[in-house]
Design a protein around this motif. Structure first.
Motif, mmCIF file in Angstrom:
data_model
loop_
_atom_site.group_PDB
_atom_site.id
_atom_site.type_symbol
_atom_site.label_atom_id
_atom_site.label_comp_id
_atom_site.label_asym_id
_atom_site.label_seq_id
_atom_site.Cartn_x
_atom_site.Cartn_y
_atom_site.Cartn_z
ATOM 1 N N TYR A 154 0.854 -1.195 0.000
ATOM 2 C CA TYR A 154 0.000 0.000 0.000
ATOM 3 C C TYR A 154 0.886 1.240 0.000
ATOM 4 N N PHE A 155 0.965 1.924 -1.148
ATOM 5 C CA PHE A 155 1.646 3.211 -1.157
ATOM 6 C C PHE A 155 0.668 4.284 -0.691
ATOM 7 N N GLY A 156 1.228 5.438 -0.321
ATOM 8 C CA GLY A 156 0.387 6.546 0.132
ATOM 9 C C GLY A 156 0.246 7.608 -0.937
ATOM 10 N N ALA A 157 0.168 8.850 -0.493
ATOM 11 C CA ALA A 157 -0.104 9.966 -1.399
ATOM 12 C C ALA A 157 1.113 10.391 -2.213
ATOM 13 N N MET A 158 2.327 10.172 -1.673
ATOM 14 C CA MET A 158 3.513 10.811 -2.254
ATOM 15 C C MET A 158 3.788 10.493 -3.723
ATOM 16 N N PRO A 159 3.671 9.224 -4.156
ATOM 17 C CA PRO A 159 3.895 8.968 -5.592
ATOM 18 C C PRO A 159 2.888 9.714 -6.479
#
Lengths: 453, 109
Positions: A154-159
């Motif tokens: 689960y990546f967050g907002a940054m990418p």
């Protein structure tokens, strides 16, 4: 810097109201639209589709949707952010570029976020000491390693922020937190620092309010649900975000539904654990600090949100095959509907026992109202009908298949006044079990690619 | 006096694996202290006997006039493993709201 941006929720899950994202870009002003497509088991379904055809593995509903809304979003410069890329954001991007070409739209920039799919890296990670054991049960991955179907970080907002910075009009991700889809445009537009925890927590709270679509604007609302105006034409929620982290939750004018502090509260309480520890890759939000205020009809102010530093880990969502289930139903009519259904269940279980079939669980539930009595059902104080719903689960596929043949015979060899077998024998389906794990953030790197066509 | 929870609260429920979550929200701010006092972990555990097979946890959100309950082992295994019609615990909110509470004070309904 803009003093306010409007972020619209276009989809609460894959299969949600098809008109909602179209309404969001047409019925009033918005700057961004986020669409959540991925439930926990969705990735495994998409992974299986991709194994059969390398051009699949994303939310295919996005293609007809973009055929409809692409001219609108280009003309109005609305940016669309979605995790509908599933396990194949590249194929999803190519499909949308094909739509743009067909519609004669040029210079469209699409950003994709890759790197969340670690299915092919599990063993390499293990050799570096990253075990991916179950974070809840503490079981070792080895116990299910051979059965793993999908594994995504689960990546967050940054990418997404990076893709927006590079000018993407559409951002397609794989496994990304639902909240990151909403938080990203706020970070991008307002220049929030990556350790301004209170602001990141505010955007995360906005994301939680938007991520289930109409559930924040009058859908599935348990308080005074009969009073919700024109829910057939429900307007999905919109967050008007401000640089200081405050926001207004609202919806387009002349749409149905309701945005009130009560509808927002229900959504805030939905599928959370400890409200002080709402953990995302971006921050930890404290839901006990949220202050809500009804400031006008369909306008709720959200302020006061406090946050804390993000953890050093990403969550990993893995899925694995874990046996089979099958379900069947039969409907028993008055008189003695429940007694008949219960007796049928007993007979069925005796027969299954005689066959010495192996199940881990057999479960029977009783449902129903008026399929047998039609309008006459209204007048009865007794049960008009009872639907017996039987489910079985096990690892022995043959037992599950054999169960499927035992339901229909009850019609002629069990209690009377029974119907409802038109659908045929129950079809076994695979159990896709969920395996949550943690991975150090340093072990994976999101890869952002923005292309123009 | 006797009060049914639905008279003083509304609720929404969902799932995380085999754990159901039920958010219970006071219909009016003045009802929240009664929720805090009477809607205890033990009372909820007793009410969900036969449905919630594991422990019950309670978290307070006084800022929203709400309580959040986690009902462990309440969804027949959860996800696609569950054989329940309501495998995702969407109706646990209704089960919660049907609870009868015996309270010592008088509440203006």
């Amino acid at each position: 810097m803009k003093q306010s941006i409007r972020i619209a929720s276009g989809q609460g899950f894959w299969g949600d109201l098809q008109t909602a994202p179209v309404d969001q870009v047409r019925k009033g002003p918005v700057d961004y639209m986020m669409m959540d497509f991925l439930a926990e088991v969705t990735m495994s379904i998409l992974q299986k589709q991709k194994m059969k055809d390398p051009k699949l593995g994303y939310a295919k509903d996005l293609v007809p949707l973009f055929e409809e809304i692409l001219p609108d979003i280009v003309q109005k410069n609305i940016k669309v952010i979605t995790n509908g890329g599933g396990v194949n954001p590249i194929a999803c991007r190519e499909a949308i570029f094909a739509v743009a070409k067909k519609l004669g739209i040029k210079n469209l920039k699409i950003g994709i976020v890759l790197g969340d799919d670690i299915l092919g890296k599990i063993d390499a990670l293990a050799s570096k000491g990253i075990a991916l054991d179950n974070m809840e049960t503490k079981e070792k991955l080895a116990s299910i390693r051979s059965k793993v179907i999908s594994a995504n970080v689960y990546f967050g907002a940054m990418p997404i922020v990076e893709a927006l910075r590079q000018g993407a009009q559409i951002v397609i991700t794989g496994r990304t937190t639902d909240t990151g889809l909403t938080l990203a445009p706020m970070i991008h537009e307002f220049g929030w620092s990556i350790n301004d925890w209170d602001k990141l927590a505010s955007g995360t709270v906005a994301g939680h309010i938007l991520e289930c679509g109409g559930q924040a604007s009058g859908g599935n609302f348990s308080r005074d649900w009969k009073e919700i105006p024109d829910i057939a034409h429900i307007g999905f929620p919109i967050a008007e975000a401000h640089p200081d982290g405050t926001m207004i939750i609202t919806k387009h004018e002349k749409t149905g539904g309701l945005v009130s502090s009560s509808t927002v509260k229900e959504q805030l309480l939905y599928e959370i654990g400890d409200p002080k520890d709402y953990i995302t890759p971006d921050c930890i939000a404290d839901f006990t600090t949220i202050q809500l205020k009804d400031i006008a009809t369909n306008r709720v102010e959200v302020r006061g949100v406090k946050g804390r530093a993000a953890t050093e880990f990403y969550k990993v969502s893995m899925s694995y095959a874990d046996g089979f289930t099958a379900f069947g139903t039969l409907t028993y009519a008055w008189p003695d509907a429940l007694e008949k259904a219960s007796t049928a269940d007993e007979i069925l279980r005796l027969r299954l026992a005689d066959l010495k079939l192996e199940f881990e669980e057999i479960r029977t539930e009783f449902l129903g109202f008026n399929s047998c009595f039609g309008p006459l059902a209204e007048n009865s104080n007794e049960l008009n009908e009872v639907v017996m719903r039987v489910g079985v689960r096990g690892h022995d596929k043959q037992s599950i298949d054999r169960f499927s043949k035992e339901l229909a015979p009850l019609i002629l060899t069990g209690p009377p006044s029974v119907t409802g077998f038109a659908g045929g024998r129950p079809k076994p389906s695979e159990v896709i079990a969920y395996w949550p794990a943690l991975i150090p953030k340093s072990a994976v790197t999101p890869n952002v690619v923005v292309e123009e066509a | 006096m006797k009060v049914q929870l639905i008279q003083i609260a509304h609720a929404r429920s969902g799932d995380k694996g085999d754990t159901g979550n039920v958010g219970v929200i006071a219909r009016k701010p003045e009802y929240y202290p009664f929720l805090e006092k009477y809607l205890t972990v033990d009372r909820v555990k007793e009410h969900f006997a036969g449905i919630c097979l594991g422990k019950v946890e309670r978290f307070e959100l006084p800022n929203l006039g709400a309580l959040n309950f986690l009902l462990h082992e309440a969804l027949g295994g959860g996800g696609t493993r569950s054989l329940k019609n309501d495998a995702q615990g969407k109706t646990l909110s209704s089960v919660m709201l049907r609870m009868q509470l015996e309270i010592n004070e008088t509440i203006l309904l």
